[in-house]
Every structure is written in C-alpha cells, then in structure tokens.
Enzyme design. Structure first.
Site, short mmCIF file in Angstrom:
data_model
loop_
_atom_site.label_atom_id
_atom_site.label_comp_id
_atom_site.label_asym_id
_atom_site.label_seq_id
_atom_site.Cartn_x
_atom_site.Cartn_y
_atom_site.Cartn_z
CB SER A 135 5.24 25.95 14.22
OG SER A 135 6.40 25.17 13.29
CE1 TYR A 148 4.04 21.34 17.49
CE2 TYR A 148 4.97 21.86 14.89
CZ TYR A 148 4.86 22.11 16.14
OH TYR A 148 5.57 23.23 16.75
N1 LIG Z 1 11.22 24.36 19.53
C1 LIG Z 1 10.86 24.54 18.15
O1 LIG Z 1 11.75 23.85 17.36
C2 LIG Z 1 9.91 25.35 17.59
C3 LIG Z 1 9.51 25.38 16.53
C4 LIG Z 1 8.38 26.20 16.04
C5 LIG Z 1 7.42 26.53 16.93
N2 LIG Z 1 7.51 25.98 18.20
C6 LIG Z 1 6.33 26.30 19.10
O2 LIG Z 1 6.81 27.38 20.12
C7 LIG Z 1 6.24 26.94 21.07
C8 LIG Z 1 7.44 26.97 22.56
O3 LIG Z 1 8.13 25.90 22.15
P1 LIG Z 1 9.18 25.66 22.99
O4 LIG Z 1 10.29 25.02 21.94
O5 LIG Z 1 9.67 26.60 24.06
O6 LIG Z 1 8.95 24.10 23.69
P2 LIG Z 1 8.94 23.58 25.24
O7 LIG Z 1 8.84 22.16 25.28
O8 LIG Z 1 10.59 23.96 25.80
O9 LIG Z 1 8.23 24.63 25.92
C9 LIG Z 1 6.69 24.20 25.90
C10 LIG Z 1 5.99 24.41 27.34
O10 LIG Z 1 4.55 24.21 27.31
C11 LIG Z 1 4.07 23.76 28.41
N3 LIG Z 1 2.91 22.76 28.07
C12 LIG Z 1 2.60 21.96 27.38
N4 LIG Z 1 1.35 21.40 27.63
C13 LIG Z 1 0.76 22.31 28.45
C14 LIG Z 1 -0.43 22.32 29.04
N5 LIG Z 1 -1.40 21.26 28.90
N6 LIG Z 1 -0.78 23.24 29.99
C15 LIG Z 1 0.12 24.22 30.34
N7 LIG Z 1 1.56 24.07 29.95
C16 LIG Z 1 1.95 23.21 28.93
C17 LIG Z 1 5.34 22.56 28.79
O11 LIG Z 1 5.17 22.53 30.08
C18 LIG Z 1 6.53 23.67 28.15
O12 LIG Z 1 6.99 24.08 29.35
C19 LIG Z 1 5.19 25.93 21.20
O13 LIG Z 1 3.93 26.46 20.96
C20 LIG Z 1 5.97 25.18 19.92
O14 LIG Z 1 5.14 24.47 19.11
C21 LIG Z 1 8.47 25.59 18.67
#
Ligand SMILES: NC(=O)c1ccc[n+]([C@@H]2O[C@H](COP(=O)([O-])OP(=O)(O)OC[C@H]3O[C@@H](n4cnc5c(N)ncnc54)[C@H](O)[C@@H]3O)[C@@H](O)[C@H]2O)c1
Length: 247
Positions: A135, A148
């Site tokens: 991130s 985080y």
């Molecule tokens: N959405 C944002 O604004 C953003 C910004 C920067 C970074 N990110 C990072 O990008 C990545 C993807 O995020 P996203 O936006 O698609 O979020 P999302 O919540 O849509 O997807 C995250 C997925 O991780 C899975 N997950 C969580 N804990 C788990 C576990 N213990 N075992 C197996 N699966 C698990 C969830 O079920 C979910 O499907 C993450 O690492 C997030 O931190 C997101």
C-alpha cells in the site's frame, strides 16, 4: 505474457484479487485462487482456474495448499499476495493488542507464510515471480492507521529482503503499492460511525493528484507486468499504482 504459467493469487475473492485473476486468465495463465471467502471465486468459470477456501494464517493449511498445487501442476511460476485487511482509523490508545496482531498477521505474517512455500517450489525450477500488494500508506502514512501502516511496511521490507535472497535462484520479488482503490476495503479505513462515502470523496479521492480513485483493473495491469517475463530484470522494486498519491 503469462501463458501456461501457474500463478497462485491470494485474496482472490476480493476486489483487486478478482480483477487480477480474470486478467491473468485472459492472458493464458493457470490460476489458483486462495481466499477465506469463496463467494466471488466460485463464480469464476474457467477450466484454467481453481480455488481453495483457506485462512492464510493457518500454517499447516498454507503448506498443504502449495504442496497440492505443485503436485497437480508440477510447477509454481508466480505468487500474487492480494489478501489483506484494513484498519478503522483509531487513536493509538484505543488499539488493542488483538487488533494489532490480527492486522499484522494477515498483512505481514501471511505474506511470509505464502512466500516461504512458493519459493520452496520456485527454487526447483530456478525461476519465479512474486508480487506482494502492499500500500502506498507504507510510505505515505495516515493518522489513525498505525497498525495497518506498520504491517504494510513490514511486508514491503520483507519483499525486498527476499528479492536479494532468492535472486541467485532466478526468483524475483516485487512490491506493488496501490493508492486508494475502489473496492469494499476502502470504506473500512474510516473512523467507526463516520460517513464512508463522504470520507471516500473528501479524504481519499482528493488525496490522489490525478483526481480519481484507483480501479482494480489498474492494479491487475501492474501485476500482469510484474509477474510476466516482460519485467525479467525487475526485482526488489516498488511500483506505485496510485495516481500520484505517493509523491
Ligand atoms: N482498497 C484500497 O484502497 C487499498 C489501497 C492500498 C492497498 N490495498 C491492499 O490491496 C490488497 C487487496 O485489497 P482489496 O482492496 O482488494 O480488499 P478486499 O477486502 O476487497 O480483498 C481482500 C481479500 O483478502 C481476503 N482475506 C482477508 N483475510 C484473509 C485470511 N486470513 N485468509 C484468506 N483470505 C483473507 C478477504 O476475504 C478479501 O477477499 C490488500 O492487501 C490491501 O491492503 C488496498
């Protein structure tokens, strides 16, 4: 670019994960999705796609799933870690040790567990590419997201340390830093009780110099590059896909 490569994608049931899986499939990869939630994964209908419902913090399950993928396909060419959890913006004195451990567990320890197993099998082929979705918050923190941000900082430096360690085995390891992205997760960074849509607009969208939230497909295109041979000389790098938020 990734035709016939066997690529494991964690968080395949999430917003970015789904776009990553579909993009890799469109480009000819064999994809194994891993997520604790199967509602999105079970809708993907492609003979080159399979999935496992798994908690990535269960070490034995992680070990078994990678062993099974290797046994079935005979190779593991790529690992994309897109699983993660958010943190509601919280003052440090209100963050419990359980919350800290949970956030660091999924965003950092699970990255270690999956990378450990993936490299075990990549070394046999002397090639492989790991992409850890971190991130931009790891380098541009926000107040109230200390657990985080720490978890993502750990994942970033782990990825770079690993890049150095596995380079002699032909394995690459890179970081992709998304900026605020249009997925379910974004609403989970607000303070509890705050208007989520207003925060998305007033805090997150306005923090992006290019003026719009990042789309999951933008992230998928970056993953495609990093996991493919087009980036064959790139390792230990951090690629920002963030509309300039990291400047
Ligand atoms: N959405 C944002 O604004 C953003 C910004 C920067 C970074 N990110 C990072 O990008 C990545 C993807 O995020 P996203 O936006 O698609 O979020 P999302 O919540 O849509 O997807 C995250 C997925 O991780 C899975 N997950 C969580 N804990 C788990 C576990 N213990 N075992 C197996 N699966 C698990 C969830 O079920 C979910 O499907 C993450 O690492 C997030 O931190 C997101």
């Amino acid at each position: 670019m990734v035709e016939n490569k066997v690529i494991v994608v964690t968080g395949a049931g999430g917003g970015m994960g789904e776009a990553i899986v579909k993009t890799l499939l469109t480009n000819g990869a064999v994809v194994v999705g891993l997520d604790i939630a199967d509602d999105k994964m079970k809708l993907i209908d492609n003979e080159r796609f399979s999935y496992e419902t798994i908690n990535l913090l269960h070490e034995q399950d992680v070990n078994e799933v990678f062993a099974n993928v290797y046994e079935k396909h005979g190779q593991i060419d790529g690992l994309v870690n897109a699983a993660g959890i958010a943190q509601n913006s919280t003052s440090i004195e209100d963050v419990t040790l359980d919350q800290w451990n949970k956030i660091n567990g999924i965003n950092s320890t699970a990255v270690f567990l999956t990378c450990r197993e993936a490299t075990r099998y990549m070394k046999k082929k002397k090639s492989g590419s790991i992409v850890n979705i971190v991130s931009v918050a790891a380098v541009r923190p926000r107040p109230g997201l200390q657990a985080y941000v720490a978890s993502k900082g750990a994942a970033e430096m782990f990825t770079k340390a690993l890049a150095l360690e596995v380079a002699p085995f032909g394995i690459r390891s890179n970081v992709l830093h998304p900026g605020p992205a249009e997925t379910a997760m974004l609403g989970q960074f607000s303070k509890i009780g705050e208007d989520v849509d207003a925060t998305k607009e007033e805090v997150f969208r306005q923090s992006v110099p290019l003026g719009s939230l990042i789309e999951p497909q933008d992230i998928a295109e970056g993953v495609l590059y990093l996991v493919s041979d087009n980036s064959k000389i790139v390792t230990g790098a951090s690629l920002n896909i963030d509309g300039g938020r990291g400047i």
